[in-house]
Design an enzyme around this catalytic site. Structure first.
Site, PDB file in Angstrom:
ATOM      1  N   PHE A 229       1.009  -1.232   0.198  1.00  0.00           N
ATOM      2  CA  PHE A 229      -0.096   0.101  -0.155  1.00  0.00           C
ATOM      3  C   PHE A 229       0.463   1.575  -0.256  1.00  0.00           C
ATOM      4  O   PHE A 229       0.526   2.025   0.159  1.00  0.00           O
ATOM      5  CB  PHE A 229      -0.649  -0.048   1.155  1.00  0.00           C
ATOM      6  CG  PHE A 229      -1.305  -1.256   1.310  1.00  0.00           C
ATOM      7  CD1 PHE A 229      -2.661  -1.052   0.052  1.00  0.00           C
ATOM      8  CD2 PHE A 229      -1.610  -1.825   2.035  1.00  0.00           C
ATOM      9  CE1 PHE A 229      -3.657  -2.587   0.613  1.00  0.00           C
ATOM     10  CE2 PHE A 229      -2.472  -3.294   2.343  1.00  0.00           C
ATOM     11  CZ  PHE A 229      -3.182  -3.585   0.694  1.00  0.00           C
ATOM     12  N   ARG A 311       1.924  15.507  -6.168  1.00  0.00           N
ATOM     13  CA  ARG A 311       0.500  14.976  -6.441  1.00  0.00           C
ATOM     14  C   ARG A 311      -0.554  15.784  -6.154  1.00  0.00           C
ATOM     15  O   ARG A 311      -1.829  15.880  -6.743  1.00  0.00           O
ATOM     16  CB  ARG A 311       0.962  12.692  -6.041  1.00  0.00           C
ATOM     17  CG  ARG A 311      -0.334  12.950  -6.791  1.00  0.00           C
ATOM     18  CD  ARG A 311      -0.169  10.683  -6.953  1.00  0.00           C
ATOM     19  NE  ARG A 311       0.365  10.718  -7.791  1.00  0.00           N
ATOM     20  CZ  ARG A 311       0.109   9.941  -9.128  1.00  0.00           C
ATOM     21  NH1 ARG A 311      -1.447  10.991  -9.307  1.00  0.00           N
ATOM     22  NH2 ARG A 311       0.596   9.849 -10.009  1.00  0.00           N
ATOM     23  N   PHE A 345      -1.130   8.738  -2.519  1.00  0.00           N
ATOM     24  CA  PHE A 345      -0.090   9.560  -2.947  1.00  0.00           C
ATOM     25  C   PHE A 345      -0.165  10.725  -2.708  1.00  0.00           C
ATOM     26  O   PHE A 345       0.351  11.724  -3.735  1.00  0.00           O
ATOM     27  CB  PHE A 345       1.095   8.987  -4.408  1.00  0.00           C
ATOM     28  CG  PHE A 345       2.160   9.085  -3.581  1.00  0.00           C
ATOM     29  CD1 PHE A 345       3.219   8.070  -3.051  1.00  0.00           C
ATOM     30  CD2 PHE A 345       2.706  10.129  -4.340  1.00  0.00           C
ATOM     31  CE1 PHE A 345       4.479   8.319  -2.998  1.00  0.00           C
ATOM     32  CE2 PHE A 345       4.202  10.419  -4.606  1.00  0.00           C
ATOM     33  CZ  PHE A 345       4.990   9.455  -3.671  1.00  0.00           C
ATOM     34  N   GLU A 713      -4.752   2.880  -7.260  1.00  0.00           N
ATOM     35  CA  GLU A 713      -5.296   3.833  -6.385  1.00  0.00           C
ATOM     36  C   GLU A 713      -6.676   5.038  -6.110  1.00  0.00           C
ATOM     37  O   GLU A 713      -7.223   4.608  -5.127  1.00  0.00           O
ATOM     38  CB  GLU A 713      -4.172   4.683  -6.297  1.00  0.00           C
ATOM     39  CG  GLU A 713      -2.547   4.485  -5.577  1.00  0.00           C
ATOM     40  CD  GLU A 713      -1.800   5.076  -6.214  1.00  0.00           C
ATOM     41  OE1 GLU A 713      -1.445   5.283  -7.472  1.00  0.00           O
ATOM     42  OE2 GLU A 713      -1.062   6.034  -5.092  1.00  0.00           O
TER      43      GLU A 713
HETATM   44  N1  MTE Z   1      -3.983  -4.205  -3.491  1.00  0.00           N
HETATM   45  C1  MTE Z   1      -3.834  -4.866  -2.663  1.00  0.00           C
HETATM   46  N2  MTE Z   1      -3.789  -5.857  -2.688  1.00  0.00           N
HETATM   47  N3  MTE Z   1      -1.987  -4.761  -1.837  1.00  0.00           N
HETATM   48  C2  MTE Z   1      -1.921  -3.277  -1.485  1.00  0.00           C
HETATM   49  O1  MTE Z   1      -0.598  -3.757  -1.273  1.00  0.00           O
HETATM   50  N4  MTE Z   1      -1.294  -1.630  -3.002  1.00  0.00           N
HETATM   51  C3  MTE Z   1      -2.014  -0.254  -3.846  1.00  0.00           C
HETATM   52  C4  MTE Z   1      -3.038  -0.724  -4.871  1.00  0.00           C
HETATM   53  N5  MTE Z   1      -3.299  -2.017  -4.465  1.00  0.00           N
HETATM   54  C5  MTE Z   1      -1.822  -2.842  -3.116  1.00  0.00           C
HETATM   55  C6  MTE Z   1      -3.145  -3.335  -3.561  1.00  0.00           C
HETATM   56  C7  MTE Z   1      -0.957   0.294  -4.528  1.00  0.00           C
HETATM   57  S1  MTE Z   1      -0.404   1.568  -3.358  1.00  0.00           S
HETATM   58  C8  MTE Z   1      -0.533   0.786  -5.328  1.00  0.00           C
HETATM   59  S2  MTE Z   1       0.449   2.142  -6.437  1.00  0.00           S
HETATM   60  C9  MTE Z   1      -1.337  -0.442  -6.563  1.00  0.00           C
HETATM   61  O2  MTE Z   1      -1.918  -1.137  -5.854  1.00  0.00           O
HETATM   62  C10 MTE Z   1       0.528  -0.601  -7.188  1.00  0.00           C
HETATM   63  O3  MTE Z   1      -0.156  -1.923  -8.116  1.00  0.00           O
HETATM   64  P1  MTE Z   1      -0.408  -1.695  -9.473  1.00  0.00           P
HETATM   65  O4  MTE Z   1       0.639  -0.599 -10.125  1.00  0.00           O
HETATM   66  O5  MTE Z   1      -0.079  -3.099 -10.090  1.00  0.00           O
HETATM   67  O6  MTE Z   1      -1.562  -1.374  -9.485  1.00  0.00           O
HETATM   68  N1  HPA Z   2       3.435   7.836  -7.461  1.00  0.00           N
HETATM   69  C1  HPA Z   2       4.120   6.598  -6.532  1.00  0.00           C
HETATM   70  N2  HPA Z   2       5.040   6.430  -5.783  1.00  0.00           N
HETATM   71  C2  HPA Z   2       5.762   7.935  -6.575  1.00  0.00           C
HETATM   72  C3  HPA Z   2       5.485   8.703  -7.425  1.00  0.00           C
HETATM   73  C4  HPA Z   2       3.759   8.423  -7.956  1.00  0.00           C
HETATM   74  O1  HPA Z   2       3.493   9.672  -8.223  1.00  0.00           O
HETATM   75  N3  HPA Z   2       5.923   9.721  -8.025  1.00  0.00           N
HETATM   76  C5  HPA Z   2       7.551   9.077  -7.221  1.00  0.00           C
HETATM   77  N4  HPA Z   2       7.116   8.207  -6.623  1.00  0.00           N
HETATM   78 MO1  MOS Z   3       1.960   3.144  -4.270  1.00  0.00          MO
HETATM   79  S1  MOS Z   3       1.420   4.388  -2.477  1.00  0.00           S
HETATM   80  O1  MOS Z   3       1.581   4.299  -5.453  1.00  0.00           O
HETATM   81  O2  MOS Z   3       2.361   2.265  -3.874  1.00  0.00           O
END
Ligand code: MTE
Ligand code: HPA
Ligand code: MOS
Length: 761
Positions: A229, A311, A345, A713
């Protein structure tokens, strides 16, 4: 055509997750000679380290103890700026700041030895409060401004002028698997690190810096995380670096796993924000000028805070055109743990701010929030440019909202809530909607790149590797679907493998919701490269032009000729054609100018809308979310089952941030909420009993992987509907006081808001 992509395939580890067979780092067979580690934490929010005495700890047989003085390289793991040590150097800046680490043959022995470490401190004045730190000018980085137009002039000339403020709290990530790393020294000072990290490359760099090694001597691997997360985007590096430092001195493998209370105390969270606004609008609520100031509580060092603040500023417009706007982001330094990435974020705080403004304008004018939003939505040129200069080319918010209105029968729903309140003086209901627009791409342009490595074996099975990490979000299955689709083979013929800096180098964090956009495209390009070579082999075999060869249903075909994918792979090998390829992708079109805070930081936007109904007990302040309905844009969904789960999970996590997750510190600056007994995350019974999520299934207008959109997100911010619904319930009470409610809307805050609304002061 294979049907792998766009189908609701189950998560590749779904069975292993629910049966407990999925291997997390702490489940891995322990390497021989493994030592277990414990941290020594600062008890002071700000102090000079006068003296450290590790002799008693080191006298225990089998114990290795380290401080900053034992770092052979550079004690700095800062992800953006510099000067952020893994172990405190000279000063401690928050309660929980790691000052030393100890490893011993058992965890109990490590904890006992950690207690023997003597540290003498000279206590210094600490600033714990955001407002106090703001007033004293304490910062972790320079302020940032996104601005357009003559704001002062617009405010002065406006018919209505509204000022206000709102605070929102932090949030602990509460991943089920806490921070953990296992460092295994190899030959010739090599170091292999198994890390629960979203950013294996940064962990690799952090370990190399601390140990004074070239990056090539350090390999970081992660098969999966038990949730992240954002909490493991930068801060997992601290844990990896400390584990590696201990392993370096012990010349043995070391496991550092933080117990829940230490994890909560020593690692960062979502940034609490203090937000002030000054808005000018016309009689219809159309915003003419808006001045918004965001003070972010960054904690003791910058970590990712400059990017989080950035952001926030790029999401404070949400779906609205603001002809004159000034958004100021102030990264405030306090003597608390350094806050970090958390799902959204900064965007959640940015959107909360503008929605609080919309709410305030609506109440001031006696209009509905929906009416005020409607006159402010992005529209045709010139009302289609964000304050940071990006054109909104893909605006579908009117359609998304229209669908929600019909699917949820908003009008009937609203009548039902009003009818209930007509006969219920104590339990009051509220209903609110929330539109969102979320920018997809890292706001640091250079991070928008990815690599992948695909091997086809001679039986037709495929080994897939890429730079993205799996944290439960379903990235691995989505990318596997893309590759299976490219080869037109069944999904189970594609094997996903652990992420490793030794396989795909120089990767970006899996973050900014762009994991599948970036890695999916890199993997697709690698698969297409191999498929092209295999098509040549098939064309020669069939005696046709290569353009005539198609891949479908596990075969390469041309006319009435056909060869099974595996047989073709074997034939290619016979003919000495390589069956392995790397793929590389970089997001097109994006750019950002740091000096002026303008550009096109986002490849595209994703949209969504939610409506939520709450019931508030005005005598106790308790509340429940009775119903939530969502329409979420996912482009052409790569996997509707995974995406649905992401929407539901994000919404409930957002509810937690806004209603029940309340971080408390004692007067001495120590986090008082260090576990689930005092820190309440939403449970299964907090999930709205009536919860309807629909995907807005329309291809991305940009050329993303199979026209999908990011999903991880954005839906978290849909939970702002819940916070607005609570305000709506309070506003339904008789009285002429304002609705003043910060987040999270805990029973205490709700009761206070009820009293103010009733005019009780
Ligand atoms: N879903 C689960 N089950 N566990 C996680 O830790 N992290 C979230 C989201 N969904 C998360 C999650 C966050 S902060 C992000 S940025 C995205 O998943 C990252 O993965 P993705 O870019 O493949 O969607
Ligand atoms: N999201 C998550 N992580 C990051 C970002 C963003 O926009 N920019 C730099 N690190
Ligand atoms: Mo997600 S807060 O961009 O790891």
């Amino acid at each position: 055509m294979s049907t792998a992509a766009h189908t609701p395939a189950r998560h590749d580890s779904a069975r292993a997750h629910v049966t407990g067979r999925a291997v997390y780092l702490d489940d891995m067979p322990e390497p021989p000679g493994l030592l277990h580690a414990a941290l020594v934490l600062s008890p002071h929010p700000h102090a000079r380290i006068v003296r450290m005495d590790l002799s008693a700890a080191r006298a225990v047989p089998g114990v290795v103890a380290v401080t900053a003085a034992d770092v052979p390289g550079v004690n700095d793991i800062a992800p953006i700026r510099t000067g952020e040590p893994a172990l405190a150097e000279g000063v401690v800046e928050y309660v929980g700041h790691p000052v030393a680490a100890v490893a011993a043959p058992t965890l109990d022995a490590a904890r006992a030895a950690a207690a023997l470490v003597q540290v003498e401190y000279e206590v210094l004045p600490a600033v714990l409060d955001l407002q106090a730190a703001l007033d004293q000018g304490l910062r972790v980085a320079p302020d940032q401004v996104v601005a357009r137009g003559d704001v002062a002039g617009a405010l002065e000339g406006a018919e209505h002028r509204i000022r206000g403020q709102v605070r929102c709290g932090g949030q602990d990530h509460f991943y089920l698997e806490g921070q953990i790393a296992i460092a295994v020294p190899g030959e010739d000072r090599d170091m292999q690190v198994f890390s629960s990290t979203q950013h294996p490359t940064e962990a690799q760099h952090g370990v190399a810096h601390v140990l004074g090694l070239p990056f090539a001597a350090v390999t970081v691997e992660v098969r999966r995380m038990g949730g992240a997360f954002g909490g493991k985007e930068s801060q997992a590096t601290i844990i990896a670096a400390i584990a590696a430092l201990l392993a370096y001195h012990a010349r043995r493998p070391v496991k550092l796993r933080l117990p829940r209370d230490v994890d909560m105390e020593a690692t960062g969270k979502r940034h609490p924000f203090l937000i002030r606004w000054d808005a000018g609008c016309d009689a219809e609520g159309r915003i003419l000028g808006l001045d918004l100031a965001f003070a972010a509580d960054c904690g003791n060092v910058a970590d990712l805070s400059p990017a989080v603040v950035s952001r926030a500023l790029c999401h404070a417009d949400n779906c609205y055109f603001l002809p004159a706007a000034r958004f100021t982001g102030i990264p405030v330094k306090t003597n608390t743990v350094s806050n970090t990435a958390f799902r959204g974020f900064g965007a959640p705080q940015g959107m909360l701010a503008i929605e609080a403004v919309m709410d305030a304008i609506a109440r001031h004018l006696g209009r509905t929030v929906e009416e005020v939003r409607r006159v402010n939505f992005y529209a045709a040129a010139p009302r289609n440019v964000t304050p940071y200069g990006q054109e909104v080319e893909d605006n579908i918010i009117p359609e998304v909202l229209a669908r929600l209105e019909v699917e949820a029968d908003l009008a009937g729903w609203r009548r039902a809530v009003a009818a209930f309140n007509g006969t219920s003086p104590v339990i009051r209901k509220g209903l609110a909607t929330m539109p969102i627009k979320f920018g997809v791409s890292f706001n640091l342009t250079s991070l928008n790149q990815a690599g992948a490595l695909v091997h086809v074996y001679t039986d037709g099975s495929v080994h897939l590797n890429h730079g993205g990490t799996e944290m439960g979000q379903g990235l691995f299955v989505k990318v596997a679907q893309v590759v299976a689709d490219a080869f037109a083979i069944p999904l189970h013929h594609v094997r996903v493998s652990a992420t490793s800096t030794g396989k795909v180098p120089n990767t970006s964090p899996t973050a900014a919701s762009s994991g599948s956009d970036l890695n999916g495209m890199a993997a697709l390009l690698a698969a297409q490269e191999i498929r092209g070579r295999m098509a040549q082999v098939a064309a020669a075999q069939f005696g046709v032009a290569v353009e005539e060869v198609a891949f479908a249903d596990g075969h390469a075909t041309a006319g009435n000729r056909s060869i099974a994918f595996g047989a073709l792979a074997a034939l290619a090998w016979q003919q000495r054609v390589p069956l392995s390829a790397t793929g590389f992708y970089k997001t097109p079109k994006i750019h950002w100018d740091f000096a002026t805070s303008t550009g096109r930081p986002f490849y595209y936007y994703t949209y969504g809308a939610a409506a939520a109904e709450v019931a508030v007990d005005t005598l106790t302040g308790e509340l429940r979310v009775l119903r939530a309905q969502i329409v979420q844009d996912c482009g052409r969904s790569l996997n509707p089952a995974i995406d649905l789960g992401q929407v539901e999970g994000a919404f409930v996590q957002g509810m937690g941030w806004l209603t029940c997750e309340d971080l408390k510190w004692d007067a001495g600056g120590r986090l008082a909420t260090r576990g689930p007994s005092t820190y309440k995350i939403p449970g299964s019974r907090d999930v709205p009993p009536d919860f309807r999520v629909h995907l807005f299934d329309r291809p991305n207008r940009e050329e993303t992987v199979l026209r999908s959109k990011a999903v991880g997100e954005p839906p978290l911010m849909l939970a702002i509907s819940v916070w607005l619904a609570i305000r709506d319930a309070i506003a339904s009470l008789p009285g002429d006081g304002p609705v003043l409610l910060d987040a999270p809307a805990t029973p205490e805050r709700v009761l206070a808001a009820v009293a103010v609304r009733r005019g009780g002061g």
